[in-house]
Design a protein around this motif. Sequence first.
Motif, PDB file in Angstrom:
ATOM      1  N   UNK A  41       0.795  -1.224   0.000  1.00  0.00           N
ATOM      2  CA  UNK A  41       0.000   0.000   0.000  1.00  0.00           C
ATOM      3  C   UNK A  41       0.826   1.273   0.000  1.00  0.00           C
ATOM      4  N   UNK A  42       1.959   1.264   0.692  1.00  0.00           N
ATOM      5  CA  UNK A  42       2.741   2.493   0.861  1.00  0.00           C
ATOM      6  C   UNK A  42       4.226   2.202   0.678  1.00  0.00           C
ATOM      7  N   UNK A  43       5.026   3.277   0.647  1.00  0.00           N
ATOM      8  CA  UNK A  43       6.472   3.125   0.617  1.00  0.00           C
ATOM      9  C   UNK A  43       7.130   3.471  -0.697  1.00  0.00           C
ATOM     10  N   UNK A  44       6.355   3.614  -1.762  1.00  0.00           N
ATOM     11  CA  UNK A  44       6.930   3.963  -3.064  1.00  0.00           C
ATOM     12  C   UNK A  44       5.860   4.625  -3.917  1.00  0.00           C
ATOM     13  N   UNK A  45       6.297   5.297  -4.956  1.00  0.00           N
ATOM     14  CA  UNK A  45       5.365   5.903  -5.907  1.00  0.00           C
ATOM     15  C   UNK A  45       5.182   4.918  -7.050  1.00  0.00           C
ATOM     16  N   UNK A  46       4.097   4.164  -6.979  1.00  0.00           N
ATOM     17  CA  UNK A  46       3.770   3.153  -7.976  1.00  0.00           C
ATOM     18  C   UNK A  46       2.263   3.142  -8.195  1.00  0.00           C
ATOM     19  N   UNK A  47       1.858   2.801  -9.390  1.00  0.00           N
ATOM     20  CA  UNK A  47       0.433   2.735  -9.719  1.00  0.00           C
ATOM     21  C   UNK A  47      -0.257   1.717  -8.813  1.00  0.00           C
ATOM     22  N   UNK A  48      -1.392   2.126  -8.263  1.00  0.00           N
ATOM     23  CA  UNK A  48      -2.179   1.256  -7.405  1.00  0.00           C
ATOM     24  C   UNK A  48      -1.945   1.462  -5.924  1.00  0.00           C
ATOM     25  N   UNK A  49      -0.853   2.131  -5.559  1.00  0.00           N
ATOM     26  CA  UNK A  49      -0.576   2.355  -4.141  1.00  0.00           C
ATOM     27  C   UNK A  49      -1.309   3.596  -3.625  1.00  0.00           C
TER      28      UNK A  49
END
Length: 382
Positions: free
Chosen positions: A343-351
């Motif tokens: 859910x969290x910790x990086x900038x990625x699609x779907x988070x």
Amino acid sequence: MILIKNGYIYDAINPNPYKADILIKDGKIADISPELSCETAEILDVNGLSVYPGFIDAHSHIGLDGYGIGFEGMDYNEVGDVVTPQLRGIDGVKAMDPAFKDAVKAGVTCVCTGPGSANVLGGTFAAIKTVGKRVDSMIIAESVAMKCAFGENPKVCYRDKGNCTRMTTAYQLRNMLFKAKEYAAKIESAGDDISKRPPFDMKLEALLPVIRKEMPLKAHTHATDDIFAAIRIAKEFDVKLTLEHVTEGHLIVEELVQENYPMAVGPGLIGASKFELRNKSWTTPGVLAKAGGQVSIVTDAPVVPQEYLPLCAGLAVKAGMDRFAALQAITINAAKHIGVSDRVGSIEIGKDADIVVTDGDPMNLTTAVKYVFVDGQCVVKQ
């Protein structure tokens, strides 16, 4: 919907930043691409600014230790009992504590907070966002780890209750794990026959997720021998483990990398206030990361104020840690450490759209946080 345009994205996955736009929809990152357009989205042009995932502290007591001095606000150690696995961090978190506002202004959007730095077993930690009026609406995962403690804290705090040595601390933990294994076996053997189930025991019930490897022990360990004691017991009972503080980790790098347990290093921004901190060094997270360990950097707030998490990463960089590794230590590695990296910790699609926009490197003291988004909502604009 919100469209963040023209930012330099440091996504915590790719070592190099890149210029792109981010589309936020329904609190999630819906798209990342150069030159995105969306007629129905609110546009935020961040040209010339840097975009980071929200910062994460994998080991904190924020909300359980009050903002200010006094017993009234201190809820993170139950001094009446050495062993308290039945306690849940979410039942003590004060969501309106001003420390949360300070944290989010610095870009810290998620913390793992809970009880126990002295109890042999302290209770469960929760992963929560730093924005909200009640903890129930801030929760990402309400029980991510079971806190246990080794070293000086249990000895000092509970010597009047018979816990005077490291050997007794180990015994206390083993005793509860043995009982929990037996309790779990009896439950399994009873099956659907309630009459054959063992008498309900809240402490043992709380340890079932540990015995079943559904959550790790979160082991407070500073000194080398305490680190090895935690590993020894985790192996003995075949349970999951994360290592917290790891102050002397730089002295046993090869062993720790071989063991391959997640490590949360800190707090660094304090003096050597007790014997087991005598070898404290800012080099520790960098040395462990360079050797291949999964490293997070933590504040142990309020030991170090929660808002200083990026500064702690910066001081590790000053001591030799790779800058990208330091960024990961307060983002994706921290998320992995507490089991919420989906859910969290990086900038990625779907988070989750937890995003921090700055005018430079957030690990630099002169950098200003311009915007903070939590679940797609702009909660800080400075």
